[in-house]
Design an enzyme around this catalytic site. Structure first.
Site, PDB file in Angstrom:
ATOM      1  N   ASP A 100       0.799  -1.231   0.000  1.00  0.00           N
ATOM      2  CA  ASP A 100       0.000   0.000   0.000  1.00  0.00           C
ATOM      3  C   ASP A 100       0.835   1.287   0.000  1.00  0.00           C
ATOM      4  O   ASP A 100       0.432   2.297  -0.542  1.00  0.00           O
ATOM      5  CB  ASP A 100      -0.936   0.025   1.230  1.00  0.00           C
ATOM      6  CG  ASP A 100      -0.196  -0.227   2.548  1.00  0.00           C
ATOM      7  OD1 ASP A 100       1.035  -0.379   2.519  1.00  0.00           O
ATOM      8  OD2 ASP A 100      -0.854  -0.279   3.604  1.00  0.00           O
ATOM      9  N   HIS A 101       2.042   1.225   0.580  1.00  0.00           N
ATOM     10  CA  HIS A 101       2.786   2.469   0.781  1.00  0.00           C
ATOM     11  C   HIS A 101       3.559   2.946  -0.451  1.00  0.00           C
ATOM     12  O   HIS A 101       3.969   4.096  -0.500  1.00  0.00           O
ATOM     13  CB  HIS A 101       3.791   2.310   1.929  1.00  0.00           C
ATOM     14  CG  HIS A 101       3.182   2.437   3.291  1.00  0.00           C
ATOM     15  ND1 HIS A 101       2.221   1.587   3.762  1.00  0.00           N
ATOM     16  CD2 HIS A 101       3.411   3.325   4.295  1.00  0.00           C
ATOM     17  CE1 HIS A 101       1.893   1.938   4.994  1.00  0.00           C
ATOM     18  NE2 HIS A 101       2.593   2.987   5.345  1.00  0.00           N
ATOM     19  N   ASP A 165       3.443  -1.293  11.631  1.00  0.00           N
ATOM     20  CA  ASP A 165       2.993   0.038  11.252  1.00  0.00           C
ATOM     21  C   ASP A 165       2.356   0.638  12.492  1.00  0.00           C
ATOM     22  O   ASP A 165       1.618  -0.036  13.213  1.00  0.00           O
ATOM     23  CB  ASP A 165       1.974  -0.035  10.112  1.00  0.00           C
ATOM     24  CG  ASP A 165       1.720   1.348   9.547  1.00  0.00           C
ATOM     25  OD1 ASP A 165       2.330   1.697   8.520  1.00  0.00           O
ATOM     26  OD2 ASP A 165       0.933   2.098  10.157  1.00  0.00           O
ATOM     27  N   ARG A 453      -1.449  12.285  10.515  1.00  0.00           N
ATOM     28  CA  ARG A 453      -0.194  12.957  10.883  1.00  0.00           C
ATOM     29  C   ARG A 453      -0.027  14.208  10.054  1.00  0.00           C
ATOM     30  O   ARG A 453      -0.409  14.228   8.885  1.00  0.00           O
ATOM     31  CB  ARG A 453       1.004  12.044  10.593  1.00  0.00           C
ATOM     32  CG  ARG A 453       0.989  10.867  11.477  1.00  0.00           C
ATOM     33  CD  ARG A 453       2.357  10.288  11.721  1.00  0.00           C
ATOM     34  NE  ARG A 453       2.174   9.384  12.822  1.00  0.00           N
ATOM     35  CZ  ARG A 453       2.511   8.101  12.815  1.00  0.00           C
ATOM     36  NH1 ARG A 453       3.131   7.600  11.769  1.00  0.00           N
ATOM     37  NH2 ARG A 453       2.280   7.348  13.854  1.00  0.00           N
ATOM     38  N   SER A 649       6.087   7.092  13.446  1.00  0.00           N
ATOM     39  CA  SER A 649       6.048   5.818  12.744  1.00  0.00           C
ATOM     40  C   SER A 649       6.795   4.688  13.451  1.00  0.00           C
ATOM     41  O   SER A 649       7.611   4.901  14.343  1.00  0.00           O
ATOM     42  CB  SER A 649       6.650   6.071  11.368  1.00  0.00           C
ATOM     43  OG  SER A 649       7.380   4.986  10.928  1.00  0.00           O
ATOM     44  N   ARG A 651       8.772   2.731  11.725  1.00  0.00           N
ATOM     45  CA  ARG A 651       9.862   2.333  10.818  1.00  0.00           C
ATOM     46  C   ARG A 651      11.157   2.106  11.600  1.00  0.00           C
ATOM     47  O   ARG A 651      11.690   3.009  12.230  1.00  0.00           O
ATOM     48  CB  ARG A 651      10.044   3.357   9.687  1.00  0.00           C
ATOM     49  CG  ARG A 651      10.409   4.752  10.123  1.00  0.00           C
ATOM     50  CD  ARG A 651      10.338   5.754   8.964  1.00  0.00           C
ATOM     51  NE  ARG A 651       8.959   6.070   8.668  1.00  0.00           N
ATOM     52  CZ  ARG A 651       8.494   7.289   8.390  1.00  0.00           C
ATOM     53  NH1 ARG A 651       9.313   8.324   8.319  1.00  0.00           N
ATOM     54  NH2 ARG A 651       7.221   7.492   8.145  1.00  0.00           N
TER      55      ARG A 651
END
Ligand code: MIC
Ligand code: SF4
Length: 758
Positions: A100-101, A165, A453, A649, A651
């Site tokens: 999706d990203h 995520d 965000r 995030s 990440r």
């Protein structure tokens, strides 16, 4: 043992989870000697051993057994590169990957998806083949945003999952404890280990009254964000309860839980109710709804807790939904909250440009059938009065199922009729995957979105863009007025012929009367012959790189560390390792390290952002270049951070890059939860100033010793000696939150090294 992974959660998995409840809750009640909140029930039912699991909220570490793991494409690459090194034939817990990203929003859904398939083919092929080989379900690009697909297919009341995520808590809308983690945490669970985390505190939000008028679920969380601020939920589960909860649809509840990430919450949670059952049935899970009905007493707060919440929760917040107005938060931080009626005055005072340059509806937070329905209702009122948008309006549906259904039911057409453009079912502009040509970098402008965000540069790579967040209907109304300073609830929109049109509060079906149209199925099951699947990482690829283990600790204290940078104020993961164009390198540690700290406001070189001073010659260079220079010269360094360092995030690149570039420790005033966990996983010392004022003591040309490392023990403070360039030195105390297991990771060089060895 191979786990079966299908396009939806099998009933047996839910039955197995529910079967654990009676014993686990009996253990919990006996050990705590009291009634339970819903969050506590789910946690106990998923504790590795409910009879011995730690009870100290915010203190003890505990092992949990999540029912599922979900990963999105931008984080799955690193997670799966790590999993591959564990040497296991298959994942031990049902897991899925969602693409999706990586889809860039440029012209519209079809062309953008085609382009993404083309430019990301190597990465998609890697994710597809790794998934096929290791028993992981794979959702193709175009099937939707991870959290919407999870809500539609996999979430279930009383379940527990982790996801790579930060908005994984979206599934809390259906009563799931769903926690955002870094890839290394996901690797542990996929390898059959428990998920280890601190026993969360529990914040109760008591909802009274009913949502009505312009007030939307989004406004509940914007209000909560204003109260709790971006760090107020750290280390806590936010549990909603009270009669008001029933006035919010399941997808509205998911919106609220989703954006709990913005207050740093471990996750957020709503009890199971009739609205949850309706959503389960509408998304083809009637049997699951029946099962949940049969276990309903476990899937909500105990009545004694409801009657006297202050006794059971760490904090209680009371919100009267009858009084809730639409809100807008921003710019630059999701907790700068104002009711719409105050936005105009704030814009005048603060000098925000009042003309809105773009309006964006969608993202994992707000792209449900009901969300689009309410936006479309506003659009229909506008069309009837001959209005079109004054600001370009972009719509990103959350999933293929939502897209197909809103198309069938004419809601997309309603939005297109006022001039909206529909983008692919993906993250798109929410994560900087937005090719915007209307402004120059550095140009101050205002955008409004229904995302979650609004950190600087997040949407369009331009740190001068002021990004505000509201509900989909608020954003649609603002696209019609085109201005920040028109209170669309009380003031009319002016039509081209000069007539005044007063928009009415929207209403829409929460679920499609004709049921959902599943659209094109994007699910690919894992291979039934895994040995025939080759996973290819091409040598020399710029997108993917196999991982080398980080070296083990050599047993010596750290001495003479340089201070690479000292972050001033907000330093989110979007500052540490931005997304947008850098998403391209998420599977390549060397290449992505080229973005290290490029958004940071460094106290030692404030202009431009992302610069640092090479203490050897005084030159000011981009921080990633400085880190590289130090690494090439064999110099180790520390990074210094302010409050809530690493906000945002999940990440783990934001932790792996410093490690890879010779960072040994990060010392801050306070950490955001996921980032602190990620640093520990990668073998970086995560230290907090015992006295926050000690932050001020650190100068650009200091060197730092971190001493007593051989005696590192849970809860034991760590001494840091600061050597100033004038020859003086000071010793300060830092604290750490390492368990024995975390210390073992530090010694081994990373958690992955321990996993590989064990
Ligand atoms: C985000 O919203 O910041 C992201 C992009 O979804 C991240 C994950 C990532 O950086 O890949 C998140 O929220 O964890
Ligand atoms: Fe995607 Fe944005 Fe949601 Fe992150 S917050 S998962 S980038 S839509």
């Amino acid at each position: 043992m191979a786990t079966t992974v299908g396009p939806t959660t099998p009933l047996e998995l839910v039955e197995t989870a529910y079967a654990r409840y009676p014993r686990a809750l009996a253990d919990a009640r006996r050990r705590l000697g009291r009634s339970l909140t819903f969050a506590e029930k789910v946690l106990f039912a998923h504790a590795d051993d409910p009879g011995t699991v730690g009870l100290g909220r915010g203190v003890d570490y505990a092992d949990y057994r999540p029912d599922r793991v979900a990963m999105q494409d931008a984080t799955a690459q690193m997670a799966l590169l790590q999993f591959m090194t564990a040497g296991l034939p298959t994942v031990q817990v049902p897991s899925t990957v969602h693409c999706d990203h990586l889809i860039q929003a440029r012209v519209g859904a079809d062309a953008d998806l085609k382009n993404a398939l083309d430019v990301n083919s190597e990465v998609y092929e890697f994710l597809r083949s790794v998934s096929a080989k290791y028993g992981i379900g794979f959702w193709k690009p175009g099937s939707g945003i991870i959290h919407q697909v999870v809500l539609e297919q996999y979430a279930f009341p009383g379940g527990m999952m982790i996801g790579t995520d930060s908005h994984t808590p979206n599934a809390g809308g259906l009563g799931m404890v769903a926690i955002g983690v870094g890839g290394a945490d996901a690797v542990d669970v996929m390898a059959g280990w428990p998920f280890n985390t601190r026993v969360p505190k529990v914040i109760g939000v008591h909802l009274r009254g009913e949502l009505s008028g312009w007030a939307a679920a989004k406004d509940v969380i914007l209000k909560v964000a204003g109260i709790l601020t971006v760090k107020g939920g750290t280390g806590a589960i936010v549990e909603y309860f009270g009669p008001g909860a029933e006035s919010i649809s399941a997808t509205g509840k998911a919106t609220i839980c989703n954006m709990g990430a913005e207050i740093g919450a471990t996750c957020s949670l709503f009890p199971y109710d009739a609205r949850s059952a309706a959503y389960l049935k509408s998304t083809g899970r009637e049997a699951l709804a029946d099962l949940a009905d049969a276990h309903a007493e476990h899937l909500r707060i105990d009545p004694e807790v409801m009657d006297d919440p202050e006794r059971y929760f760490d904090r209680v917040i009371d919100i009267d939904l009858d009084e809730l107005e639409p809100h807008l938060v921003g710019p630059h931080t999701p907790d700068l909250d104002r009711p719409i009626s105050d936005v105009g005055a704030a814009a005048r005072e603060e000098g925000y440009p009042v003309d809105i340059s773009y309006a964006l509806v969608g993202s994992c937070t707000n792209s449900s059938y009901e969300d689009i329905g309410r936006a479309a209702n506003v659009a229909r009122q506008a069309s009837a009065a001959g209005l079109r948008v004054k600001t370009p309006l972009l719509i990103t549906p959350g999933s293929e199922q939502v897209r197909a259904t809103i198309e069938r039911d004419g809601l997309l057409a309603d939005l297109e009729a006022i001039g909206a453009t529909v983008l692919a079912n993906a993250c798109g502009p929410c994560i900087g995957q937005w090719q915007r040509d209307d402004i120059q970098k550095g140009e101050i402008n205002t955008i409004v979105s229904s995302f979650n965000r609004n950190f600087p540069a997040r949407n369009d790579g331009n740190a001068a863009t002021l990004s505000f967040i509201g509900s989909p209907e608020t954003v649609t109304a603002m696209a019609l007025t085109g201005r920040l300073d028109v209170d669309f609830v009380r003031q009319p929109v002016i039509a081209p012929d000069g007539t005044e049109v007063q928009l009415e509060a929207p209403s829409a079906d929460e679920l499609p009367a004709k049921g959902f149209d599943p659209g094109e199925s994007g699910f690919q099951p894992p291979s039934d012959d895994p040995s025939s699947v080759d996973v290819v990482v091409k040598p020399g690829s710029e997108r993917l790189e196999l991982l080398e283990p980080f070296p083990a600790w050599d047993g010596n204290d750290f001495t003479g560390l340089q201070v690479l940078m000292k972050a001033v104020g907000k330093c989110t993961t979007d500052h540490i390792s931005p997304a947008g164009p850098w998403l391209r390198y998420r599977g390549h540690l060397t290449n992505i390290s080229g973005n290290l700290f490029i958004g940071v406001n460094n106290a030692f070189a404030l202009e431009p952002a992302g610069s640092g001073v090479d203490v050897r010659d005084g030159s000011v260079v981009p921080l990633p270049d400085l880190a590289k220079r130090y690494k090439d010269a064999g110099i180790w360094w520390v990074a210094i951070g302010d409050e809530n360092y690493g906000e945002g995030s999940s990440r783990e690149h934001a932790a792996m890059e410093p490690r890879y570039m010779n960072g040994r420790a990060v010392i801050v005033r306070s950490f955001a939860r996921i980032h602190e966990a990620n640093l520990k996983k990668q073998g970086v010392l995560a230290l907090t100033f015992a006295d926050p004022d000690d932050y001020e003591r650190i100068r650009a040309d200091d060197t730092i010793d971190i001493v007593g490392l051989a005696d590192l023990a849970p809860g034991r403070p760590v001494e840091v000696v600061i050597h100033h360039a004038d020859g003086s030195s000071e010793t300060i105390t830092t604290t750490q939150t390492m368990s024995d297991e975390h210390i073992a990771w530090f010694r081994a060089g990373s958690a992955l090294n321990v996993l590989r060895g064990g």
